[in-house]
Design an enzyme around this catalytic site. Structure first.
Site, short mmCIF file in Angstrom:
data_model
loop_
_atom_site.label_atom_id
_atom_site.label_comp_id
_atom_site.label_asym_id
_atom_site.label_seq_id
_atom_site.Cartn_x
_atom_site.Cartn_y
_atom_site.Cartn_z
N HIS A 335 0.82 -1.21 0.00
CA HIS A 335 0.00 0.00 0.00
C HIS A 335 0.86 1.27 0.00
O HIS A 335 0.54 2.27 0.65
CB HIS A 335 -0.95 0.01 1.20
CG HIS A 335 -2.27 0.67 0.93
ND1 HIS A 335 -3.37 -0.02 0.46
CD2 HIS A 335 -2.69 1.96 1.04
CE1 HIS A 335 -4.39 0.81 0.32
NE2 HIS A 335 -4.00 2.02 0.66
N ARG A 338 1.91 2.74 3.40
CA ARG A 338 0.95 3.55 4.15
C ARG A 338 0.23 2.79 5.25
O ARG A 338 -0.56 3.38 5.98
CB ARG A 338 -0.09 4.14 3.19
CG ARG A 338 0.50 5.17 2.24
CD ARG A 338 -0.43 5.47 1.09
NE ARG A 338 -1.76 5.91 1.49
CZ ARG A 338 -2.06 7.12 1.95
NH1 ARG A 338 -1.09 8.02 2.09
NH2 ARG A 338 -3.29 7.44 2.26
N SER A 367 3.85 -0.30 -5.29
CA SER A 367 4.60 0.30 -4.17
C SER A 367 6.08 0.44 -4.50
O SER A 367 6.78 -0.54 -4.70
CB SER A 367 4.45 -0.50 -2.87
OG SER A 367 3.10 -0.69 -2.52
N GLY A 368 6.51 1.69 -4.57
CA GLY A 368 7.92 1.98 -4.79
C GLY A 368 8.30 2.28 -6.22
O GLY A 368 9.42 2.72 -6.47
#
Length: 443
Positions: A335, A338, A367-368
């Site tokens: 996420h 988060r 993510s990332g």
């Protein structure tokens, strides 16, 4: 006898990377610079300046001390791409097949809730940009435009719908049915937000966009949800439920105005109605199900005709279980850092998940991802495609629809050029052999 180069290998070739470079450099001759920076660091800096403190806290912030966000980036740094020379491939094919459908590239736009914090009509602006670039878009369940309106802006470009599993099962079915009727190509069920993580940036500001009426347009446009709202209003009016205790402060007035403005209908009518405030209260009561279980997920096959994608998988055992309950694909995701502080990086989890599943199941990564080189690395480590989150939201903050388009164009251009310089004519050639552990990465 030495083989001679073919015409295809010696003729001019302009993939999306060179085309993007040429457009930027030709504009530079006229003294024009890109509206959206082509590197992520500057994109992030400018987007922060363009955003309000509450918008930046929500979109850019992470859980706890931000360790998971840092883990996501450190995981990419632990791998190095190995360019290959004299390979003879003049063109690249970025197309990928997902869930029985061909897509022009392995990049989708991730669902990001409460996007109106970064720009009005956020979902529609993103959808128009997605359509203009031929990029699939995963509509957020916490969107600021009803999914039907956003779907109309997509034209013929495919889109997926994200579902947060409500505590009201009839609402779950209603949202699924609306997504099907509007033309979704897949249903993406988010597993990792059965409750909000500890997010200090938002908490320190006392800021939750949903409590201001932002990010709940899928609900306030839903007949089942509106029925629940009216039941709440009727219960209060009859005395069967207590009236909410409201303190009159300047902040409360601002919140009321925001809630009223975001609710469907005329502003003055909404200001006199109890429904907008009841909608926020109802949403906060039911929007996500803390008791979500594999038993819930097993029911999806009988509840939808859409391919089912489960998002938020990090453990290999959960990945295997996802397919056991009927998923067609999974998204390895934390996420965007988060939800849990200090969680495993999504890229590291991808390696373990792919080793568990083998080469055949469809696995996406979220993510990332920041750049085209990141996309290349993710594909090499086993992702079939990736979801791009914060970067496209930063483009929205800077230049609306055009900003999203430029972010997508930059990411795809760098992916194309990275493939060109690494000897990969198509995505099938982007594999573990394209990488080595990075000896320069800090431990």
């Amino acid at each position: 006898m030495t083989a001679q180069p073919t015409a295809a290998s010696t003729g001019p070739a302009r993939g999306v990377g060179r085309a993007r470079q040429d457009a930027v450099y030709r504009a530079g001759v006229l003294g024009r610079r890109p509206t959206v920076p082509t590197d992520f660091a500057e994109l992030e800096r400018r987007a922060r300046r363009a955003s309000s403190p509450t918008a930046w806290a929500y979109v850019a912030g992470g859980a706890g001390e931000g360790r998971t966000m840092r883990n996501n980036r450190a995981a990419f740094d632990r791998w190095a791409i190995v360019p290959r020379m004299a390979h003879g491939h003049a063109t690249r094919d970025l197309a990928v097949e997902l869930l029985g459908r061909r897509y022009d590239s392995p990049v989708l736009l991730a669902p990001v809730g409460a996007g109106a914090l970064m720009g009005r009509d956020s979902d529609v602006q993103i959808a128009r940009a997605a359509a203009a670039t031929g990029t699939p878009y995963v509509f957020s369940n916490q969107g600021c435009n009803p999914l039907e309106q956003t779907a109309a802006a997509m034209g013929s470009t495919p889109w997926w719908f994200q579902l947060y599993w409500s505590t009201d099962e009839a609402l779950v079915d209603s949202l699924i049915g609306r997504a099907e009727d509007a033309g979704a190509s897949a249903l993406v069920v988010t597993l990792d937000t059965t409750t909000l993580g500890w997010r200090p940036q938002d908490l320190n500001l006392g800021s939750l966009p949903f409590a201001q009426g932002l990010g709940i347009a899928q609900y306030t446009s839903d007949p089942r949800f509106l029925g629940l709202v009216r039941e709440r209003v009727a219960a209060v009016a009859s005395g069967a439920a207590a009236r909410p205790d409201v303190q009159v402060t300047l902040g409360a007035v601002r919140s009321l105005l925001s809630i009223t403005r975001e609710f469907p209908g005329r502003f003055l009518d909404n200001l006199r109605s109890p429904e907008p405030r009841a909608a926020v209260e109802t949403f906060l009561d039911i929007y996500s199900n803390p008791g979500l279980s594999w038993e819930h997920l097993e029911t999806l096959r009988s509840r939808t005709r859409l391919p089912v994608v489960l998002k938020g998988v990090l453990h290999p055992d959960d990945a295997r279980r996802a397919y056991d309950v009927g998923a067609d694909a999974i998204v390895v995701s934390n996420h965007g850092g988060r939800q849990v502080d200090g969680a495993i990086a999504s890229l590291d989890a991808l390696v373990a998940v792919r080793e568990e599943l083998g080469p055949d199941p469809t696995v996406l990564l979220d993510s990332g991802i920041r750049t085209g080189a990141d996309v290349f690395t993710a594909l090499a480590l086993g992702a079939d495609a990736v979801l791009l989150g914060r970067p496209h939201m930063y483009g929205l903050a800077l230049a609306g629809q055009r900003g999203v388009e430029e972010v997508v164009a930059n990411v795809l251009a760098e992916l194309d050029l990275t493939m060109a310089l690494s000897g990969a004519p198509d995505l099938g050639a982007v594999d573990r052999g394209s990488l080595v552990p990075n000896p320069s990465a800090s431990l």
